[in-house]
Write an enzyme that holds these catalytic residues in place. Structure first.
Site, PDB file in Angstrom:
ATOM      1  N   SER A   1     -20.316   5.505 -14.102  1.00 52.59           N
ATOM      2  CA  SER A   1     -19.620   6.664 -14.663  1.00 52.59           C
ATOM      3  C   SER A   1     -19.748   6.781 -16.168  1.00 52.59           C
ATOM      4  O   SER A   1     -19.691   7.890 -16.710  1.00 52.59           O
ATOM      5  CB  SER A   1     -18.135   6.604 -14.281  1.00 52.59           C
ATOM      6  OG  SER A   1     -17.560   5.366 -14.653  1.00 52.59           O
TER       7      SER A   1
ATOM      8  N   HIS B   1     -12.250   6.530 -19.684  1.00 54.96           N
ATOM      9  CA  HIS B   1     -13.671   6.850 -19.857  1.00 54.96           C
ATOM     10  C   HIS B   1     -13.865   7.595 -21.173  1.00 54.96           C
ATOM     11  O   HIS B   1     -12.932   8.223 -21.680  1.00 54.96           O
ATOM     12  CB  HIS B   1     -14.171   7.729 -18.702  1.00 54.96           C
ATOM     13  CG  HIS B   1     -14.361   6.983 -17.420  1.00 54.96           C
ATOM     14  ND1 HIS B   1     -13.317   6.687 -16.573  1.00 54.96           N
ATOM     15  CD2 HIS B   1     -15.478   6.484 -16.828  1.00 54.96           C
ATOM     16  CE1 HIS B   1     -13.776   6.032 -15.523  1.00 54.96           C
ATOM     17  NE2 HIS B   1     -15.090   5.894 -15.649  1.00 54.96           N
TER      18      HIS B   1
END
Length: 268
Positions: free
Chosen positions: A40, A246
């Site tokens: 990711s 993230h």
């Protein structure tokens, strides 16, 4: 750049020089066949602007591989990084993008192998001691089991693309610890989570070296831009929950993209 008149270049000569420089620069960029592999952090989860055709892989147009390709115009670009990827799923689902014509490839992988998402959930929802146990278990995995899995993956990558230059990017610290206001996790948990990133990056760096790949450490680039810094390049707990922890779009463009460029420059 304007050519001074004193140099007495003719218009034709100047045009020829300019055309030569332009052609050589374009040829260099066009000569790259680039493949972006990984999890990711390479797919761009958390950056928004997802390509609908990528489905649950959640590849973002603001992810560093796409940004680099947009700026450099490689001859070919294959973006196969996928949210949730592990060393095993990269091997089974992404290596088909590599071939003998590949000249450049990038990857982030290892965090999901060590169960980092579960560690984060444990630390958010439970006590300091429970968090520390989860972090220590992840570090043990990163130090004892992950090296062999990375060696196997990197060997397969080299076999698929024997002429490629491989850039392996690490993971940033999640938390800024030198001041700032941070509501949520205790200092004990934040320190432990940063130490997990250190263990993971150490393992990835060593495996990259064994494979002859270039490791690019993004921790210095993200320094003072972690969560709680006041100038965060990472998502805190967000909705959708998968974006949490993230890089934001700024984390991709100002953190991971320079990290990738550093790795590419190391080959020159």
């Amino acid at each position: 750049m304007r050519v001074p008149r004193l140099l007495a270049f003719s218009a034709g000569t100047a045009a020829m020089v300019g055309a030569t420089l332009l052609t050589s620069g374009t040829a260099h960029a066009a000569g790259q066949n680039y493949v972006a592999l990984g999890d990711s952090y390479s797919a761009g989860v958390g950056a928004g602007s997802y390509d609908s055709s990528s489905g649950s892989c959640s590849r973002s147009t603001k992810a560093y591989p796409q940004l680099w390709a947009n700026a450099n115009g490689p001859s070919s670009f294959s973006f196969v990084a996928c949210s949730g990827a592990t060393t095993d799923t990269v091997t089974s689902g992404q290596l088909g993008a590599l071939n003998s014509s590949t000249t450049l490839a990038s990857i982030t992988v290892g965090g999901n192998d060590a169960g980092f998402a579960n560690v984060m959930q444990t630390c958010v929802l439970n006590s300091d001691s429970t968090c520390l146990t989860a972090v220590n278990n992840a570090k043990t995995y990163a130090q004892n089991t992950l090296p062999g899995k990375l060696d196997t993956l990197y060997g397969s990558m080299r076999s698929k693309a024997p002429s490629a230059k491989f850039v392996v990017l690490g993971y940033p610290h999640l938390y800024y610890m030198n001041g700032g206001i941070c509501i949520g996790l205790s200092n004990t948990k934040r320190t432990a989570l940063n130490s997990a990133a250190d263990a993971l990056d150490s393992t990835i760096s060593a495996a990259s070296s064994r494979a002859g790949f270039t490791f690019s450490d993004v921790r210095p680039i993200f320094n003072t831009h972690e969560l709680c810094s006041g100038d965060d390049w990472l998502n805190s707990v967000t909705i959708p929950i998968g974006n949490s922890y993230h890089p934001t779009a700024l984390g991709q463009s100002s953190g991971y993209l320079p990290g990738f460029k550093n790795g590419v420059a190391a080959f020159k």
